[in-house]
Design an enzyme around this catalytic site. Sequence first.
Site, PDB file in Angstrom:
ATOM      1  CG  HIS A  98      -0.453  -0.193   2.465  1.00  0.00           C
ATOM      2  ND1 HIS A  98      -1.157   0.061   3.252  1.00  0.00           N
ATOM      3  CD2 HIS A  98       0.804  -0.717   3.018  1.00  0.00           C
ATOM      4  CE1 HIS A  98      -0.492  -0.068   4.787  1.00  0.00           C
ATOM      5  NE2 HIS A  98       0.690  -0.518   4.287  1.00  0.00           N
ATOM      6  CG  ASN A  99      -0.149   4.619   1.031  1.00  0.00           C
ATOM      7  OD1 ASN A  99      -0.986   3.671   1.777  1.00  0.00           O
ATOM      8  ND2 ASN A  99      -0.736   6.074   0.834  1.00  0.00           N
TER       9      ASN A  99
END
Lengths: 348, 348, 348
Positions: C236-237
């Site tokens: 994520h991210n």
Amino acid sequence: MTVGEIAALVGGTVVGDPQTPVAGVSGIREARRGDLTFLADPRYQPFLATTKASAVFVPLTVHEAVAALIQVAEPRTALFTLLKKIQAEQAWRPNGIHPTAIIGQDVTLGNDVVIDAYACIGEGSTIGDGATIHAQVYIGRQCHVGAQTVLCPQVTIRDYVSVGARCILHPGVVLGSDGFGYAELGGVHVKIPQVGTVVLGDDIEVGANSCIDRATLGATVVGDGTKIDNLVQIGHNVQLGRNCILCGNVGIAGSALIHDNVVFGGAASVIGHVEIGAGARMAALSGATKDIKPGQTVSGFPATEVGRFRRKEVALRQLPDALSRIKILEQRLAQLEGNLHGTPKDDS
Amino acid sequence: MTVGEIAALVGGTVVGDPQTPVAGVSGIREARRGDLTFLADPRYQPFLATTKASAVFVPLTVHEAVAALIQVAEPRTALFTLLKKIQAEQAWRPNGIHPTAIIGQDVTLGNDVVIDAYACIGEGSTIGDGATIHAQVYIGRQCHVGAQTVLCPQVTIRDYVSVGARCILHPGVVLGSDGFGYAELGGVHVKIPQVGTVVLGDDIEVGANSCIDRATLGATVVGDGTKIDNLVQIGHNVQLGRNCILCGNVGIAGSALIHDNVVFGGAASVIGHVEIGAGARMAALSGATKDIKPGQTVSGFPATEVGRFRRKEVALRQLPDALSRIKILEQRLAQLEGNLHGTPKDDS
Amino acid sequence: MTVGEIAALVGGTVVGDPQTPVAGVSGIREARRGDLTFLADPRYQPFLATTKASAVFVPLTVHEAVAALIQVAEPRTALFTLLKKIQAEQAWRPNGIHPTAIIGQDVTLGNDVVIDAYACIGEGSTIGDGATIHAQVYIGRQCHVGAQTVLCPQVTIRDYVSVGARCILHPGVVLGSDGFGYAELGGVHVKIPQVGTVVLGDDIEVGANSCIDRATLGATVVGDGTKIDNLVQIGHNVQLGRNCILCGNVGIAGSALIHDNVVFGGAASVIGHVEIGAGARMAALSGATKDIKPGQTVSGFPATEVGRFRRKEVALRQLPDALSRIKILEQRLAQLEGNLHGTPKDDS
């Protein structure tokens, strides 16, 4: 979102520009521009002067930082509140039982079960109250799916597998494929039938495309509260304790015994039949070839206690220099020996 | 199951408590409490005194151990008999061709073929006698699936791929996705069309979510009897020999040439265009960066002959101490030189 | 195919046996028997005398080699022409919208969109002109799929995810599953809601069974032209730049920042929150535990600049010998000291 919008959602006060845009969430030290972070522990207060975050949830007592501030009573709670509010806005669940779902004989469905398009559920399985079976899921025969559990699209659960309550299985997860077991007979690998199963406890999350094999006999077990990331492989007859964390690409070979609260960094591996004690931590890319003691932190391959691993790494960096120093020592010693005895001494 | 129930299934005689519960199967050395094991090779007899197994299949001549015994004529055969009996009880196969299966034009189906719900088979493919195509499987155009082969739910086989007889492809397996090939033109990666295929021989097993890419031209080949575990990646134009074993998370990069009977431990990797000789063994987490000789066992990264790898590991453990010893040698030598010459000698 | 058939396809002239069979494509150095290769760069001309390839595309000026030759104006172009011609012959696309496709409310379909059997598209999603959605694909709500993009069978895209134009997602790809984020509260891992999304640019390829997680807040981003192989995990991210190459089994942990034109060899890993500079290259099986500078090539774990990594490897090979030499030095020095002082000196 802007800092102003976020402050409004959590009931906080903005110090700085409310138009500051926010695009991510991160810890105060590793935050980058555009991130929102939070100050929960006063010991991190010095980072307010250096963080690259664009916005920080801070206690009411904090007024100054290099980023926009959102003053709130409890910064950590505010972050959760924010994420949960957004989640509630996005929340969506398919409705009832889709007419294309194929549900076998003697399947028991709890109250408020949702089964979406093209899902298949085999004979004799039971689905607990409030469970959500997304589109294109496959559930075999005689399986159990616990209450409130969510099976994302394209999950596959093979026969006899049991999943507890409040679990989340992400897309592509495979539970209950055959364990990898063969007997070599005359150079040919004869398949050992894999007639055990997989049992997942409650509150477990399994990431996209991760696999958990069924046991040869008995069960491969995952304990309550354990969280498994994407592309993780769990071999047959593994026993995984409670509240463990397994980051992406981890591999646990057959019959490993993992106690509670063990943390596996990304791509960490465990050889078969090894035991990892409660609370142990395996660093990313480490590989355990023998038992790890409870509470121990290990790194590298073969996995070594982390202090020793670091000393080894530091020593390794000095090695090229050490080799030169040995050569110089040999020359100096030979010269000294020559001076004393007239000729260089030969020990060989 | 209990020891008594197991003994009844295989026609054995119990020595010890027939109520002893059994939950898994394991080798005699690595067995844990609750495991059933077996004594096939007399050389392992000493382990009868130390095994943690709860029950052991033993020859009729053995009467004593720390576990419950099940005396049988042939221990290894008894284990297989047991697992096969349980397997036969569990055995289940969908029926005929499910009305929701989508079967393209000119598809040829052998006798006794089963195709379950929501499976799709593309134009011109052929499915051999007794093959089982489980629910939600995708088979492209002009494919071949051999007799008695089992495609588990959600397998994907893309156009032109050929799978031999008696293979088992576990859920989520992908055969024939494009090889990873690009030509860099002005900083942009231009896709090299991947127009080859994948050819699997007979008696091959491929684990859940493993991937075998199609060749650029020609075929990616897997030889008869090779067994592949979960989450394994086989690149384009790889040639895999017969009766190889690939444990979980193994990665074989493009155009590698693997001869017969090679064993890959978990997460072992092979760089592209490398050749691995027949009967070689790659330890778990090893990475081959150049050719490996037939019969050689290698470990570590870059993969090294295992004896040399171990000597390196032993030497590494002595390195921090060796660095101290070098320092002491330097001090002693400087003192000696000083004593002889009045001042410390400087070689620099 | 034979050399003669290939020459006919590209309009080349055969030197040697036109019946020579060709089964693969490879570089001139790594080619094996049965491979077709090409001579594009004159510096590689010496390899014409040693290549194991069966056939070589050569410029019109080259007349001799150990393999069959196909003389063409531009060898590299000839290879592309060949592969594209075969591709065009094989090319196939499902037709229109299959009646079993389930398309939610307010879905916008561009011109010439194809949606195959049992695909599901959630409410409010938009599919661009000429996009191909293969069988059994799942697309969530409010997603965007760009023009000419191809989603292979059994791809899963969860809610709110956006995919650019001319992308190819291979079977089993999962976009937008939850990021792996928990807060520990009293020994229990509490899920941090993952309310961000995934945004893929244009001209991206994602290999079979690879996973890209949604951001906690904001978006996990993949830049234009980046190519991702099979079984790759993107946390994520993560921010992935343009024109990067990620080979099979690569893992990028959460919030890593990868600039443009970075190349990841097979099974390379990046720890969370690390920054990899533009044009950096990570060797196969390397693991970055801290930032990597632009243009740097690194190898090993922890990832080290490749020159230093090699010196370390060379030094390591000398280590067992160095340990013996230290021992000998100690003996010689002790003897010398003894000679001078009457007794061996003790430094301890």
